[in-house]
Design a protein around this motif. Structure first.
Motif, PDB file in Angstrom:
ATOM      1  N   TYR A 206       8.143   8.184  -2.384  1.00  0.00           N
ATOM      2  CA  TYR A 206       6.964   7.547  -1.811  1.00  0.00           C
ATOM      3  C   TYR A 206       5.895   7.361  -2.883  1.00  0.00           C
ATOM      4  O   TYR A 206       5.793   8.142  -3.834  1.00  0.00           O
ATOM      5  CB  TYR A 206       6.402   8.377  -0.661  1.00  0.00           C
ATOM      6  CG  TYR A 206       7.354   8.566   0.491  1.00  0.00           C
ATOM      7  CD1 TYR A 206       8.117   7.506   0.971  1.00  0.00           C
ATOM      8  CD2 TYR A 206       7.491   9.806   1.105  1.00  0.00           C
ATOM      9  CE1 TYR A 206       8.991   7.669   2.027  1.00  0.00           C
ATOM     10  CE2 TYR A 206       8.365   9.977   2.162  1.00  0.00           C
ATOM     11  CZ  TYR A 206       9.113   8.910   2.623  1.00  0.00           C
ATOM     12  OH  TYR A 206       9.979   9.080   3.672  1.00  0.00           O
ATOM     13  N   MET A 227       2.531  -1.292   1.230  1.00  0.00           N
ATOM     14  CA  MET A 227       1.678  -0.694   2.252  1.00  0.00           C
ATOM     15  C   MET A 227       1.638  -1.580   3.492  1.00  0.00           C
ATOM     16  O   MET A 227       1.775  -1.112   4.628  1.00  0.00           O
ATOM     17  CB  MET A 227       0.265  -0.497   1.707  1.00  0.00           C
ATOM     18  CG  MET A 227      -0.722   0.074   2.722  1.00  0.00           C
ATOM     19  SD  MET A 227      -2.427  -0.452   2.407  1.00  0.00           S
ATOM     20  CE  MET A 227      -2.340  -2.197   2.837  1.00  0.00           C
ATOM     21  N   ARG A 230       4.721  -1.354   5.625  1.00  0.00           N
ATOM     22  CA  ARG A 230       4.770  -0.126   6.417  1.00  0.00           C
ATOM     23  C   ARG A 230       3.836  -0.217   7.617  1.00  0.00           C
ATOM     24  O   ARG A 230       4.167   0.250   8.716  1.00  0.00           O
ATOM     25  CB  ARG A 230       4.379   1.076   5.545  1.00  0.00           C
ATOM     26  CG  ARG A 230       5.468   1.526   4.609  1.00  0.00           C
ATOM     27  CD  ARG A 230       6.632   2.170   5.386  1.00  0.00           C
ATOM     28  NE  ARG A 230       6.193   3.354   6.088  1.00  0.00           N
ATOM     29  CZ  ARG A 230       6.342   3.542   7.394  1.00  0.00           C
ATOM     30  NH1 ARG A 230       6.936   2.632   8.149  1.00  0.00           N
ATOM     31  NH2 ARG A 230       5.902   4.653   7.959  1.00  0.00           N
ATOM     32  N   TRP A 247      -5.067  -7.377  -1.849  1.00  0.00           N
ATOM     33  CA  TRP A 247      -5.823  -6.653  -0.832  1.00  0.00           C
ATOM     34  C   TRP A 247      -6.872  -7.578  -0.229  1.00  0.00           C
ATOM     35  O   TRP A 247      -7.702  -8.144  -0.923  1.00  0.00           O
ATOM     36  CB  TRP A 247      -6.494  -5.429  -1.450  1.00  0.00           C
ATOM     37  CG  TRP A 247      -7.369  -4.663  -0.487  1.00  0.00           C
ATOM     38  CD1 TRP A 247      -8.711  -4.808  -0.312  1.00  0.00           C
ATOM     39  CD2 TRP A 247      -6.944  -3.652   0.423  1.00  0.00           C
ATOM     40  NE1 TRP A 247      -9.160  -3.949   0.657  1.00  0.00           N
ATOM     41  CE2 TRP A 247      -8.098  -3.218   1.135  1.00  0.00           C
ATOM     42  CE3 TRP A 247      -5.717  -3.059   0.720  1.00  0.00           C
ATOM     43  CZ2 TRP A 247      -8.046  -2.222   2.108  1.00  0.00           C
ATOM     44  CZ3 TRP A 247      -5.679  -2.063   1.688  1.00  0.00           C
ATOM     45  CH2 TRP A 247      -6.822  -1.655   2.367  1.00  0.00           C
ATOM     46  N   ASP A 251      -5.687  -6.596   5.349  1.00  0.00           N
ATOM     47  CA  ASP A 251      -5.174  -5.279   4.979  1.00  0.00           C
ATOM     48  C   ASP A 251      -6.105  -4.184   5.479  1.00  0.00           C
ATOM     49  O   ASP A 251      -5.658  -3.155   5.998  1.00  0.00           O
ATOM     50  CB  ASP A 251      -5.019  -5.175   3.459  1.00  0.00           C
ATOM     51  CG  ASP A 251      -3.942  -6.079   2.906  1.00  0.00           C
ATOM     52  OD1 ASP A 251      -2.764  -5.848   3.215  1.00  0.00           O
ATOM     53  OD2 ASP A 251      -4.278  -7.023   2.182  1.00  0.00           O
ATOM     54  N   TYR A 255      -5.124  -1.287   8.094  1.00  0.00           N
ATOM     55  CA  TYR A 255      -5.176   0.135   7.764  1.00  0.00           C
ATOM     56  C   TYR A 255      -6.120   0.874   8.709  1.00  0.00           C
ATOM     57  O   TYR A 255      -5.873   2.042   9.054  1.00  0.00           O
ATOM     58  CB  TYR A 255      -5.604   0.347   6.308  1.00  0.00           C
ATOM     59  CG  TYR A 255      -5.142   1.690   5.790  1.00  0.00           C
ATOM     60  CD1 TYR A 255      -3.894   1.810   5.191  1.00  0.00           C
ATOM     61  CD2 TYR A 255      -5.912   2.831   5.954  1.00  0.00           C
ATOM     62  CE1 TYR A 255      -3.438   3.046   4.756  1.00  0.00           C
ATOM     63  CE2 TYR A 255      -5.468   4.068   5.524  1.00  0.00           C
ATOM     64  CZ  TYR A 255      -4.223   4.165   4.927  1.00  0.00           C
ATOM     65  OH  TYR A 255      -3.759   5.391   4.513  1.00  0.00           O
ATOM     66  N   PRO A 273      -7.956   3.476   2.590  1.00  0.00           N
ATOM     67  CA  PRO A 273      -7.054   4.631   2.601  1.00  0.00           C
ATOM     68  C   PRO A 273      -7.668   5.878   1.989  1.00  0.00           C
ATOM     69  O   PRO A 273      -8.399   5.819   0.992  1.00  0.00           O
ATOM     70  CB  PRO A 273      -5.856   4.151   1.772  1.00  0.00           C
ATOM     71  CG  PRO A 273      -5.873   2.663   1.935  1.00  0.00           C
ATOM     72  CD  PRO A 273      -7.326   2.296   1.966  1.00  0.00           C
ATOM     73  N   TRP A 278      -2.853   8.172   3.828  1.00  0.00           N
ATOM     74  CA  TRP A 278      -1.872   7.530   2.941  1.00  0.00           C
ATOM     75  C   TRP A 278      -0.563   8.303   2.928  1.00  0.00           C
ATOM     76  O   TRP A 278       0.520   7.724   3.055  1.00  0.00           O
ATOM     77  CB  TRP A 278      -2.439   7.420   1.536  1.00  0.00           C
ATOM     78  CG  TRP A 278      -1.495   6.763   0.555  1.00  0.00           C
ATOM     79  CD1 TRP A 278      -0.614   7.374  -0.283  1.00  0.00           C
ATOM     80  CD2 TRP A 278      -1.338   5.354   0.345  1.00  0.00           C
ATOM     81  NE1 TRP A 278       0.083   6.441  -1.008  1.00  0.00           N
ATOM     82  CE2 TRP A 278      -0.340   5.198  -0.656  1.00  0.00           C
ATOM     83  CE3 TRP A 278      -1.953   4.229   0.877  1.00  0.00           C
ATOM     84  CZ2 TRP A 278       0.047   3.954  -1.101  1.00  0.00           C
ATOM     85  CZ3 TRP A 278      -1.554   2.984   0.428  1.00  0.00           C
ATOM     86  CH2 TRP A 278      -0.570   2.853  -0.553  1.00  0.00           C
ATOM     87  N   LEU A 281       1.427   7.676   5.995  1.00  0.00           N
ATOM     88  CA  LEU A 281       2.030   6.351   6.102  1.00  0.00           C
ATOM     89  C   LEU A 281       3.367   6.278   5.384  1.00  0.00           C
ATOM     90  O   LEU A 281       4.247   5.514   5.786  1.00  0.00           O
ATOM     91  CB  LEU A 281       1.074   5.293   5.540  1.00  0.00           C
ATOM     92  CG  LEU A 281       1.491   3.837   5.722  1.00  0.00           C
ATOM     93  CD1 LEU A 281       1.668   3.489   7.203  1.00  0.00           C
ATOM     94  CD2 LEU A 281       0.468   2.899   5.086  1.00  0.00           C
ATOM     95  N   VAL A 283       4.468   5.243   2.128  1.00  0.00           N
ATOM     96  CA  VAL A 283       4.746   3.947   1.518  1.00  0.00           C
ATOM     97  C   VAL A 283       5.853   4.101   0.484  1.00  0.00           C
ATOM     98  O   VAL A 283       5.720   4.908  -0.451  1.00  0.00           O
ATOM     99  CB  VAL A 283       3.473   3.367   0.846  1.00  0.00           C
ATOM    100  CG1 VAL A 283       3.778   2.062   0.144  1.00  0.00           C
ATOM    101  CG2 VAL A 283       2.365   3.195   1.881  1.00  0.00           C
TER     102      VAL A 283
END
Length: 286
Positions: A206, A227, A230, A247, A251, A255, A273, A278, A281, A283
């Motif tokens: 990750y 990201m 996911r 970004w 995004d 998030y 994040p 994070w 999640l 990633v």
């Protein structure tokens, strides 16, 4: 706790893994969701058909077992026939201990316990075309497709290969599939690029938290895309198009939805994040 992928995200994940798909009818909306909820998603369950030319049967079902009987049928040539999506009549009730092991990404019990959990609510189900008599072979093209399907779903959710289970490992009532599930988890783990261990693989690959300062408007990078994928897999995507490598406000909104999922509110769910959210999640490393 994972929200099942949308049908479109699911198909994209399989294609990205190199799976050859054939779509049948209105498969994205053909399901048994009216009978009960589908989710949270916990893993991938593999079966064999115990017959031939099973696509139609798996789509429509039987008089005593309405279809669809799975999401996809994996043919001898490796083609995956999509026949439904959502809750399907494939798993039935199974072991609480097996469910806990899959959810915890740990080794499965040597033998499943008494039936106690509704597997149809929690597993992506796939039928593999095979007579199931121990003599009908599984061609390499078919096994490779099974591996790719399992890896695609695991990759989309950030799961290890220990999320892949056979019907015979779920309940004492079944013997399918008639190949080694340990070997298939090893194949899936290798495809995912993670080391095997116990019942499957440990999630080690990750992306480390790059720091809050990384996430500024216009930041470009593969981490941003990973990201976003996911977030889509978790049902938190707020993208009209994408996700992409830059970004953007989409995004941030996506998030923020993930942060609220985790229980954050107010300024703590601002869409930027932090390390804890994070890490939750998961990633995949790019």
């Amino acid at each position: 706790m994972a929200t099942p992928l949308s049908a479109s995200a699911f198909a994209r994940a399989l294609r990205a893994e190199g799976v050859t798909l054939k779509e049948h009818g209105t498969w994205p909306t053909h399901n048994r969701n009216a009978i009960g909820a589908w989710g949270p998603a916990q893993g991938v369950m593999l079966h064999h058909t115990a017959g031939t030319n099973s696509v139609s049967l798996c789509r429509t079902g039987r008089a005593d077992l309405p279809g669809p009987l799975c999401i996809g049928v994996i043919a001898k040539d490796g083609t995956v026939h999509l026949v439904g999506y959502g809750r399907t009549n494939h798993a039935g009730s199974g072991s609480q201990a097996a469910y806990n092991a899959v959810r915890g990404q740990s080794a499965l019990p040597s033998r499943p316990g008494a039936d106690a959990v509704d597997g149809n609510a929690h597993f992506y189900g796939f039928e593999i075309e095979n007579l199931g008599n121990g003599r009908d072979p599984y061609p390499e093209a078919q096994l490779a497709a099974v591996e790719r399907v399992a890896a695609a779903v695991c990759r989309a959710h950030g799961w290890s290969s220990s999320r892949v289970i056979g019907h015979k490992e779920w309940t004492r009532r079944k013997i399918d599939p008639t190949f080694s599930m340990a070997a298939m988890r090893t194949r899936t783990a290798k495809r995912l690029g993670k080391p095997t261990g116990g019942g499957g693989s440990a999630p080690t690959a990750y992306e480390p938290f790059p720091g809050a300062a990384y996430f500024t408007n216009g930041r470009r990078g593969t981490i941003v895309t990973a990201m976003g994928r996911r977030l889509v897999a978790e049902g938190c995507g707020r993208y009209a198009i994408g996700p992409g490598p830059v970004w953007t406000e989409a995004d941030r909104r996506s998030y923020a939805a993930w942060q609220r999922r985790l229980g954050y509110s107010g300024a703590d769910a601002d869409g930027i994040p932090g390390r804890v959210s994070w890490d939750r999640l998961r990633v995949p490393r790019t």
